[in-house]
Design an enzyme around this catalytic site. Structure first.
Site, short mmCIF file in Angstrom:
data_model
loop_
_atom_site.label_atom_id
_atom_site.label_comp_id
_atom_site.label_asym_id
_atom_site.label_seq_id
_atom_site.Cartn_x
_atom_site.Cartn_y
_atom_site.Cartn_z
N ARG A 142 0.82 -1.22 0.00
CA ARG A 142 0.00 0.00 0.00
C ARG A 142 0.85 1.27 0.00
O ARG A 142 0.35 2.37 -0.09
CB ARG A 142 -0.90 0.01 1.23
CG ARG A 142 -1.97 -1.06 1.16
CD ARG A 142 -3.28 -0.44 1.59
NE ARG A 142 -4.40 -1.29 1.37
CZ ARG A 142 -5.30 -1.57 2.32
NH1 ARG A 142 -5.16 -1.09 3.55
NH2 ARG A 142 -6.34 -2.32 2.03
N GLY A 143 2.15 1.11 0.17
CA GLY A 143 3.04 2.27 0.24
C GLY A 143 3.45 2.76 -1.14
O GLY A 143 3.05 2.19 -2.17
N SER A 186 18.18 2.52 0.94
CA SER A 186 18.00 3.95 0.71
C SER A 186 19.37 4.60 0.52
O SER A 186 20.37 4.11 1.06
CB SER A 186 17.34 4.55 1.95
OG SER A 186 17.57 5.94 2.00
N SER A 187 19.39 5.72 -0.19
CA SER A 187 20.67 6.40 -0.40
C SER A 187 21.20 7.04 0.88
O SER A 187 22.36 7.45 0.93
CB SER A 187 20.54 7.45 -1.50
OG SER A 187 19.62 8.44 -1.12
N CYS A 188 20.37 7.10 1.94
CA CYS A 188 20.86 7.71 3.19
C CYS A 188 21.80 6.78 3.96
O CYS A 188 22.31 7.16 5.01
CB CYS A 188 19.73 8.21 4.06
SG CYS A 188 18.78 6.88 4.75
N TYR A 219 17.27 5.55 10.88
CA TYR A 219 16.73 4.89 9.69
C TYR A 219 17.87 4.26 8.88
O TYR A 219 17.79 3.11 8.44
CB TYR A 219 15.99 5.93 8.85
CG TYR A 219 15.42 5.44 7.57
CD1 TYR A 219 14.25 4.69 7.56
CD2 TYR A 219 16.02 5.73 6.35
CE1 TYR A 219 13.70 4.24 6.37
CE2 TYR A 219 15.48 5.29 5.15
CZ TYR A 219 14.33 4.54 5.17
OH TYR A 219 13.79 4.10 3.99
N LYS A 237 18.66 0.29 7.84
CA LYS A 237 18.81 -0.16 6.44
C LYS A 237 20.17 -0.83 6.23
O LYS A 237 20.27 -1.83 5.49
CB LYS A 237 18.63 1.03 5.48
CG LYS A 237 17.20 1.55 5.40
CD LYS A 237 16.28 0.52 4.78
CE LYS A 237 14.87 1.02 4.58
NZ LYS A 237 13.96 -0.04 4.11
N LEU A 281 12.58 9.16 -3.72
CA LEU A 281 11.52 8.69 -4.62
C LEU A 281 10.30 9.58 -4.51
O LEU A 281 10.07 10.23 -3.50
CB LEU A 281 11.12 7.27 -4.23
CG LEU A 281 12.25 6.25 -4.27
CD1 LEU A 281 11.82 4.96 -3.59
CD2 LEU A 281 12.66 5.98 -5.71
N HIS A 291 8.35 13.78 2.57
CA HIS A 291 9.60 14.25 1.97
C HIS A 291 9.34 15.56 1.22
O HIS A 291 8.20 15.98 1.06
CB HIS A 291 10.16 13.19 1.02
CG HIS A 291 10.75 12.03 1.74
ND1 HIS A 291 10.08 10.85 1.93
CD2 HIS A 291 11.95 11.88 2.35
CE1 HIS A 291 10.84 10.02 2.61
NE2 HIS A 291 11.98 10.61 2.89
P1 GDP Z 1 16.26 14.12 3.11
O1 GDP Z 1 16.58 13.93 1.65
O2 GDP Z 1 16.48 12.90 3.93
O3 GDP Z 1 16.98 15.32 3.68
O4 GDP Z 1 14.68 14.34 3.24
P2 GDP Z 1 13.60 15.44 2.80
O5 GDP Z 1 13.03 15.08 1.47
O6 GDP Z 1 12.63 15.51 3.93
O7 GDP Z 1 14.34 16.84 2.72
C1 GDP Z 1 15.18 17.20 1.65
C2 GDP Z 1 15.55 18.68 1.73
O8 GDP Z 1 14.40 19.47 1.41
C3 GDP Z 1 16.03 19.17 3.10
O9 GDP Z 1 17.08 20.10 2.90
C4 GDP Z 1 14.79 19.88 3.64
O10 GDP Z 1 15.11 20.89 4.60
C5 GDP Z 1 14.25 20.51 2.35
N1 GDP Z 1 12.84 20.93 2.41
C6 GDP Z 1 12.38 22.13 1.99
N2 GDP Z 1 11.06 22.25 2.21
C7 GDP Z 1 10.66 21.06 2.74
C8 GDP Z 1 9.38 20.58 3.17
O11 GDP Z 1 8.36 21.26 3.12
N3 GDP Z 1 9.35 19.29 3.65
C9 GDP Z 1 10.48 18.50 3.71
N4 GDP Z 1 10.37 17.25 4.18
N5 GDP Z 1 11.70 18.96 3.35
C10 GDP Z 1 11.79 20.22 2.86
#
Ligand code: GDP
Length: 310
Positions: A13-14, A108-110, A137, A141, A167, A180
């Site tokens: 479902r994800g 994950s790439s993290c 996390y 992984k 993604l 994200h």
């Molecule tokens: P990350 O790739 O693990 O850092 O995960 P995210 O997708 O949550 O964040 C990616 C980048 O986008 C980080 O630098 C966040 O600070 C920035 N960002 C900007 N606006 C937003 C928002 O509204 N939500 C999230 N989640 N990240 C944001």
């Protein structure tokens, strides 16, 4: 996989699991086993083993996970490490016990170090300190990767691990606190347009660089690797190109037709300064992403409107 092979998609479902399911169905794999979260709690070892005993799947796509954006990872680290460790440990071990022919584990790439040389190659795993905002996390992984490799070495299983970049796509999480960046910005720009707001808030400085892969490309790569790759080495899945968060926000504003300004909230964390995958291993195996970021965002926004997600 044969068309009649029994295939279990964990987490259907994800974002990722639903894309894998769509791909398998489109390719006419018809013997697919599914359980919702309500039907089977994957953190319960006994329940997972009972399920594997009953169904005896031949192939497993391990796409069940607790996932979230930078804020959720930073605030709920215990939930991220516990749920991910429990889910993957139970599924990987049950796959060994009940003779699954092949399993694909979604990482994950993290998992790569915060200060990783760019682009990040598979060989950079465990070569430095992790990014603190999602360390729990990432450690889970990494344990999943090592578990697959250890089982292959000791028990002769065929468990492969893939590392997707960031993604996005249908069935993503659009909750502003836990999502994200890409789905969050689609929602923020859409809501600002509807309300006639002049500004959209973007977290951080806008300078971090990220790479984005449409989940339909990911699912295509996963099925391809299930059918064409056996090995202990992890495989990156991405497009090999990145952009800044500011550039992403500008692209989304244009697609959503939000005409106001972007305001950067620097009290929010930036996370890793840059995360771009080296995808040469996957490319050399004959696979490449095909969905451009612009097209992918357009289609995802259309999907949101059609499914009234906001
Ligand atoms: P990350 O790739 O693990 O850092 O995960 P995210 O997708 O949550 O964040 C990616 C980048 O986008 C980080 O630098 C966040 O600070 C920035 N960002 C900007 N606006 C937003 C928002 O509204 N939500 C999230 N989640 N990240 C944001």
């Amino acid at each position: 996989m044969d068309k009649e092979s029994k295939i279990y998609v964990a987490g259907h479902r994800g974002l990722v699991g639903s894309a894998i399911l769509r791909k398998l169905r489109a390719l006419r794999y018809n013997n697919i086993v599914l359980r919702t979260h309500q039907e089977l709690d994957l953190t319960r070892q006994e329940k997972v083993e009972e399920f594997f005993d009953e169904e005896r799947p031949d192939y497993v796509f391990l796409a069940a996970a607790k996932v979230g954006g930078i804020w959720a990872n930073n605030v709920y680290p215990a939930e991220f490490i516990y749920n991910n460790m429990a889910i993957q440990t139970n599924i990987i071990h049950a796959s060994y016990l009940f003779n699954v022919k092949k399993l694909i584990f979604l990482g994950s790439s993290c998992i790569y170090p915060k200060q990783c040389p760019q682009p990040m190659r598979e060989s950079h795993l465990l070569s430095g300190y992790l990014e603190p905002t999602n360390e729990s996390y990432a450690v889970a992984k990494i344990a999943g990767i090592k578990m697959c490799q250890s089982y292959n070495r000791q028990y002769g299983t065929n468990f492969i691990s893939v590392m997707p970049t960031n993604l996005y796509g249908p069935n993503d999480n659009f909750d502003l606190e836990t999502s994200h960046v890409l789905p969050a910005l689609i929602r923020k720009c859409h809501e600002a347009k509807i309300k006639g707001s002049k500004e959209v808030e973007v977290w951080g400085t806008g300078t971090p660089r990220r790479e984005f892969l449409h989940v339909d490309d990911l699912s295509d790569a996963c099925v391809y690797l299930m059918n064409n790759y056996d090995g202990d080495e992890i495989v990156n899945i991405g497009v090999g190109e990145d952009l800044t968060i500011r550039e992403l926000a500008e692209m989304i504003s244009i697609i959503v037709e939000f005409e106001g300004k972007l305001r950067f909230d620097t009290s929010k964390p930036d996370g890793s300064p840059v995360k771009r995958l080296d995808v040469s291993r996957l490319n050399s195996m004959g696979w490449r992403a095909t969905i451009s970021l612009k097209r992918g965002i357009k289609e995802t926004y259309k999907w949101c409107l059609k499914n009234s997600v906001f």
